[in-house]
Every structure is written in structure tokens, then in C-alpha cells.
Design a protein around this motif. Structure first.
Motif, PDB file in Angstrom:
ATOM      1  N   ARG A 156       2.246 -26.712 -27.090  1.00  0.00           N
ATOM      2  CA  ARG A 156       2.509 -27.064 -25.688  1.00  0.00           C
ATOM      3  C   ARG A 156       1.216 -27.055 -24.882  1.00  0.00           C
ATOM      4  O   ARG A 156       1.074 -27.800 -23.925  1.00  0.00           O
ATOM      5  N   ARG A 164       5.088 -30.128 -35.503  1.00  0.00           N
ATOM      6  CA  ARG A 164       5.063 -29.287 -34.308  1.00  0.00           C
ATOM      7  C   ARG A 164       3.731 -29.517 -33.610  1.00  0.00           C
ATOM      8  O   ARG A 164       2.705 -29.672 -34.255  1.00  0.00           O
ATOM      9  N   GLU A 186      14.719 -37.716 -25.790  1.00  0.00           N
ATOM     10  CA  GLU A 186      14.790 -38.801 -26.766  1.00  0.00           C
ATOM     11  C   GLU A 186      14.132 -40.030 -26.157  1.00  0.00           C
ATOM     12  O   GLU A 186      14.375 -40.362 -24.996  1.00  0.00           O
ATOM     13  N   GLY A 196      12.085 -37.942 -30.852  1.00  0.00           N
ATOM     14  CA  GLY A 196      12.663 -36.849 -30.095  1.00  0.00           C
ATOM     15  C   GLY A 196      11.677 -35.709 -29.973  1.00  0.00           C
ATOM     16  O   GLY A 196      10.936 -35.423 -30.919  1.00  0.00           O
ATOM     17  N   ILE A 197      11.639 -35.087 -28.808  1.00  0.00           N
ATOM     18  CA  ILE A 197      10.776 -33.929 -28.566  1.00  0.00           C
ATOM     19  C   ILE A 197      11.660 -32.802 -28.051  1.00  0.00           C
ATOM     20  O   ILE A 197      12.366 -32.972 -27.054  1.00  0.00           O
ATOM     21  N   GLU A 198      11.590 -31.663 -28.734  1.00  0.00           N
ATOM     22  CA  GLU A 198      12.370 -30.497 -28.351  1.00  0.00           C
ATOM     23  C   GLU A 198      11.446 -29.293 -28.205  1.00  0.00           C
ATOM     24  O   GLU A 198      10.545 -29.097 -29.032  1.00  0.00           O
ATOM     25  N   PRO A 199      11.649 -28.449 -27.191  1.00  0.00           N
ATOM     26  CA  PRO A 199      10.866 -27.214 -27.083  1.00  0.00           C
ATOM     27  C   PRO A 199      11.143 -26.316 -28.291  1.00  0.00           C
ATOM     28  O   PRO A 199      12.268 -26.235 -28.768  1.00  0.00           O
ATOM     29  N   ASP A 200      10.092 -25.663 -28.781  1.00  0.00           N
ATOM     30  CA  ASP A 200      10.201 -24.769 -29.937  1.00  0.00           C
ATOM     31  C   ASP A 200       9.220 -23.619 -29.730  1.00  0.00           C
ATOM     32  O   ASP A 200       8.113 -23.627 -30.283  1.00  0.00           O
ATOM     33  N   TYR A 233       6.177 -27.859 -29.276  1.00  0.00           N
ATOM     34  CA  TYR A 233       7.205 -28.891 -29.222  1.00  0.00           C
ATOM     35  C   TYR A 233       7.445 -29.319 -30.653  1.00  0.00           C
ATOM     36  O   TYR A 233       6.514 -29.406 -31.452  1.00  0.00           O
ATOM     37  N   ARG A 234       8.673 -29.616 -30.973  1.00  0.00           N
ATOM     38  CA  ARG A 234       8.995 -30.191 -32.276  1.00  0.00           C
ATOM     39  C   ARG A 234       9.186 -31.686 -32.060  1.00  0.00           C
ATOM     40  O   ARG A 234      10.027 -32.112 -31.269  1.00  0.00           O
ATOM     41  N   ASP A 268       7.729 -35.694 -38.814  1.00  0.00           N
ATOM     42  CA  ASP A 268       8.236 -34.429 -38.287  1.00  0.00           C
ATOM     43  C   ASP A 268       7.059 -33.479 -38.203  1.00  0.00           C
ATOM     44  O   ASP A 268       6.392 -33.232 -39.217  1.00  0.00           O
TER      45      ASP A 268
END
Length: 154
Positions: free
Chosen positions: A69, A66, A2, A16-20, A24-25, A64
Motif C-alpha cells: 500500500r 500482492r 473491480e 480486482g484490487i482488495e485490501p490485504d 493490496y491483492r 495474481d
């Protein structure tokens, strides 16, 4: 992860960046600083890349998406909301140990950079020791100081 989103040096939102999987999302929300089209910029060292256009949503602006990576071998150091102007991209970062919270950056044809530094009237000017190398200018209606980077050594 975050992170804060900045606009002209002030906090304006969160990203916010989250692995997906192989991606990354990225999800971002920010207050709308004014009318018009606003882009989210990721600052990677001395580079600034547009990550997307924010759209109106509940409570402000949203993004929002994607991102591969492979396209981001490293994550952004920070996020900035803004618009490109006169070839300059919104940027925030640290150079030679000095934080530049409100700046823009432009890459020259020779690979060098030009920094547009927006210094508050009440505060110190970053890189004051190089003020002789700076030029006064105006970008998008805001007064700034331009500094070629890396600066010439005396």
C-alpha cells in the motif's frame, strides 16, 4: 474494487484490487490478444507503471500478486494490457477533458511527456485543434500521432 482491463482501446479482461493488511491483492484475467509476453500496466494520472507479467491460465492470461500500500498511495485509474515499444508505455487516460482510450506515453529527459495517439480511421482525432503540433509516426507497426505534452501554447 473491480476494473476493466483494456487493450488497444477495447475491453479485454477484468482486474480486482482488495485490501490485504499492509498490501493490496491484485488479481487479473484477460484474453490473450496474441502470442508473446504480455504485461499489465496501471495508469496513474499521466504515468503508466508495469504491474507484472501475465501467465497462461484457465481461459486466458492471469496475474495474481500482492502490492505494498505504501507503493500505491493511490489506486490506478485504469488497467491496460500491452507491451513497451520504443520507450513508450501503454497508457489510457483523460487530458484536458478528452479521453484517450488507445495511447502510449513516454517521459522525456526534461520531465515532459510525449503521447502516441492511435486514432481510429473512422473516428475523430483527439486534440484535433493541435494537429499542427503532431507528428505522424509508427510504433510497433501501428500508425500514430505524436504530441509533446504539455503542448506549446500559440
Amino acid at each position: 474494487m473491480e476494473s476493466t482491463i483494456f487493450y488497444q482501446g477495447a475491453e479485454i479482461g477484468r482486474a480486482g484490487i482488495e485490501p490485504d493488511g499492509l498490501y493490496y491483492r491484485l488479481s487479473a484475467s484477460a484474453a490473450e490478444p496474441g502470442h508473446g509476453v504480455w504485461r499489465l500496466w496501471g495508469c496513474f494520472g499521466t504515468d503508466s507503471r508495469c504491474l507484472g507479467v501475465l501467465f497462461p491460465g484457465t481461459g486466458g492470461l492471469r496475474l495474481d500478486r500482492r502490492v505494498s500500500r505504501h507503493g500505491w498511495p493511490v489506486l490506478p485509474d485504469c488497467f491496460v494490457l500491452g507491451r513497451e515499444a520504443e520507450g513508450f508505455r501503454p497508457w489510457r487516460g483523460i487530458l484536458e477533458g478528452q479521453e484517450l482510450p488507445d495511447a502510449m506515453i513516454k517521459t522525456g529527459g526534461d520531465g515532459g511527456l510525449t503521447l502516441a495517439i492511435f486514432a481510429p480511421p473512422e473516428g475523430p482525432v483527439p486534440f484535433a485543434e493541435r494537429v499542427e503540433q503532431m507528428k505522424e509516426s509508427e510504433i510497433d507497426g501501428r500508425d500514430c500521432l505524436l504530441l509533446d505534452w504539455p503542448p506549446e501554447t500559440p
